[in-house]
Scaffold this active site. Structure first.
Site, mmCIF file in Angstrom:
data_model
loop_
_atom_site.group_PDB
_atom_site.id
_atom_site.type_symbol
_atom_site.label_atom_id
_atom_site.label_comp_id
_atom_site.label_asym_id
_atom_site.label_seq_id
_atom_site.Cartn_x
_atom_site.Cartn_y
_atom_site.Cartn_z
ATOM 1 N N GLU A 263 47.391 42.607 47.596
ATOM 2 C CA GLU A 263 47.693 42.947 46.187
ATOM 3 C C GLU A 263 47.277 44.397 45.998
ATOM 4 O O GLU A 263 46.108 44.686 45.793
ATOM 5 C CB GLU A 263 46.885 42.047 45.244
ATOM 6 C CG GLU A 263 47.218 40.574 45.317
ATOM 7 C CD GLU A 263 48.533 40.226 44.636
ATOM 8 O OE1 GLU A 263 49.173 41.111 44.045
ATOM 9 O OE2 GLU A 263 48.918 39.044 44.707
ATOM 10 N N CYS A 297 46.152 47.848 37.774
ATOM 11 C CA CYS A 297 47.249 47.988 38.744
ATOM 12 C C CYS A 297 48.583 47.960 38.012
ATOM 13 O O CYS A 297 49.574 48.512 38.475
ATOM 14 C CB CYS A 297 47.167 46.885 39.785
ATOM 15 S SG CYS A 297 47.031 45.253 39.062
#
Ligand code: NAD
Length: 514
Positions: A263, A297
């Site tokens: 991720e 993110c």
């Protein structure tokens, strides 16, 4: 305040934590790191680091515990996770505040993050009764076929500084119902949140008689990180962080033919069409680009707006940015806290300068936010908007700078906007604001010609995912999926079982071997 918080979370007398660090005093010993408050630049506490022997012991414990934990029926493992979720409910505010203290996101976001862990715990409880395999017809008479999902082994969970609680939660709650044990290697920028979070989960597990289900190893990348990713005792390494880290971790784990769940970084764009609800788009863009001081993110880093509305919208955006209160993230009314450290401020300044050298025009922000008093040593910056030149050529916007910088581009046709949105290396989150269902559908084109990201939003900003869907991104974002949907499958191994109940040997594909 700090001491009360640590006491409430049971960390004041924790053997790993040294609470009497004062001022700028740095413990001289190599094996201690300081957890710093990014809003003041002052230490919160010291944390003793793990060494190679600790890593070995912790990993051996995880392997041993796995042997018995996998035999616990999955719904019972679900019961464990249910109790863990409830234990977090009891300290929601304290744990959220600790995050705020250590990482700098505002308190509402810190609490929201712990809520996300509670939500995934709830989700995992249901999942524990739904680890479904398929049955399929065998081509052979008197044979049956099915697949089953089996616990996999200890999972190594490597987390980034910016989601120091929930990213572990997404992994650990699912891994636990799947029958895996967890070893968490947190960012050295948020070790206290890791200790507090993990101690609660393991305390609940111990109360149910399960030891060493949730462990953590806090150390430097060379002493504990590298050994973990190279260690075949971890069939799965789930790593969250920068693309640079993921490229390395992914190749090391692949080199030993292990599984990795990556991720990584994002470079997310919001497209605003001329037929959009502009009030909605404005509010979402501000939250998406300024929230968590641009350290998500999924932060909106690029705005791609129809040229006919760009000037007006930018003027409103600048006004909205000017109303954002920047300050102590624990204080009421503050919307933006500090960056995590001085390096991040330097990276912010470098990006602003480079983008201007490349032809970008700074329209607001672009500098430090200077504070006095308690916050004088904090790492504050002003939320920043930079307009790309007419050519839309701005190489700096292809990089993820972990700070509140929004680059603005303009477009004429939706096709051009989607191409622009897909033109970066990362593929995490994307969004379109439009009143046209055709435009929305083109953005989500089932042929794949629309957004190339793992997350695609219509009339919502790029950040703020719900745990029910699978979370993750494509391209340099790493391809991993966590959280909801069928993400649980990453934590189990699949076995196809064929059972004959005939007295005659029948080979597949009709092969005769007599
Ligand atoms: P980082 O890459 O510097 O560090 C992340 C983690 O990787 C840390 O725990 C670090 O110690 C560890 N690490 C680094 N090198 C390692 C090695 N050789 N072996 C083992 N572990 C190693 O990232 P960061 O600055 O903490 O976080 C910010 C980044 O994380 C941003 O790029 C952001 O987009 C990304 N992020 C992605 C997601 C997502 O779900 N896609 C979520 C949060 C953050």
């Amino acid at each position: 305040m700090t001491h009360t918080l640590l006491t409430k979370l049971g960390l004041d007398k924790h053997p790993r934590i040294i609470t009497d660090v004062r001022g700028d005093e740095t413990p001289e010993k190599d094996n201690i790191i300081l957890s710093m408050n990014p809003a003041t630049g002052k230490p919160i506490a010291g944390v003793k680091l793990d060494g190679k022997d600790d890593y070995e012991r912790i990993t051996a414990n995880a392997v041993e515990a796995f042997k018995s934990f996998r035999k616990v029926p999955a719904p019972k493992r679900g019961e464990l996770v249910r109790r863990i979720g409830n234990a977090y409910r009891e300290v929601l505010e304290e744990l959220g505040s600790l995050e705020t203290l250590e990482m700098g996101k505002i308190k509402a976001e810190g609490i929201g993050e712990v809520q996300e862990t509670i939500d995934i715990a709830d989700f995992a409880v249901g999942q524990s009764r739904q680890l479904y395999g398929k049955t399929m017809p065998s081509e052979r008479p008197e044979h049956a076929m099915k697949e089953q999902w089996l616990p996999m082994g200890p999972v190594g969970i490597i987390t980034a500084f910016n989601f120091p609680n929930a990213v572990w939660g997404w992994n650990a709650m699912l891994a636990a119902v799947c029958g895996d044990t967890c070893v968490w290697k947190p960012s050295l920028m948020a070790p206290l949140t890791c200790i507090a979070t993990n101690e609660i989960a393991q305390r609940v597990a111990s109360e149910m008689g399960y030891e060493n289900i949730f462990q953590y190893v806090i150390g430097t990348d060379d002493i504990v990180g590298e050994p973990m990713i190279r260690d075949r005792r971890y069939p799965l390494i789930s790593a969250t962080g920068s693309c640079r880290m993921g490229r390395h971790v992914g190749s090391v784990v692949a080199g030993r033919l292990g599984k990795s769940l990556l991720e990584l970084g994002g470079n997310n764009a919001v497209i605003i069409a001329e037929d959009a609800n502009l009030d909605l788009a404005l509010k979402s863009t501000v939250f998406g680009s300024v929230g968590t001081a641009g350290q998500r993110c999924t932060t909106s880093r690029r705005l791609i707006i129809h040229e006919s509305i760009a000037d007006d919208f930018c003027a409103k955006l600048v006004k909205a940015y000017e109303t954002v209160t920047i300050g102590d993230p624990l204080a009421d009314g503050v919307l933006m806290g500090p960056l995590i450290n001085e390096q991040s401020v330097v990276a912010f300044e470098h990006a602003v300068k480079t983008a201007q050298e490349q032809g970008g025009t700074l329209i607001t922000g672009g500098e430090r936010e200077v504070k006095t008093g308690e916050l004088a040593g904090g790492h504050f910056v002003k939320p920043t908007i930079i307009r790309a030149p007419k050519s839309n050529d701005l190489p700096m916007a292809h990089e993820e700078t972990f700070a509140p910088i929004l680059y603005v581009f303009t477009y004429k046709t939706l096709e051009e906007a989607i191409d622009m949105q897909n033109s970066v290396d990362q593929g995490l989150s994307s969004a379109i604001f439009t009143g046209s269902s055709n435009s929305a559908q083109r953005f989500l084109d089932p042929s794949g010609a629309g957004s190339d990201c793992g997350l695609a939003y219509v009339n919502l900003g790029t950040s703020g995912a719900e745990i029910g869907g699978a979370f993750g991104g494509e391209k340099d974002t790493g391809g991993g999926r966590e959280s909801g949907s069928d993400a649980w499958k990453a934590y189990m191994r699949r076995q196809t079982c064929t059972i004959g109940f005939s007295d005659t040997l029948t080979l597949a594909q009709g092969i005769k071997f007599e």
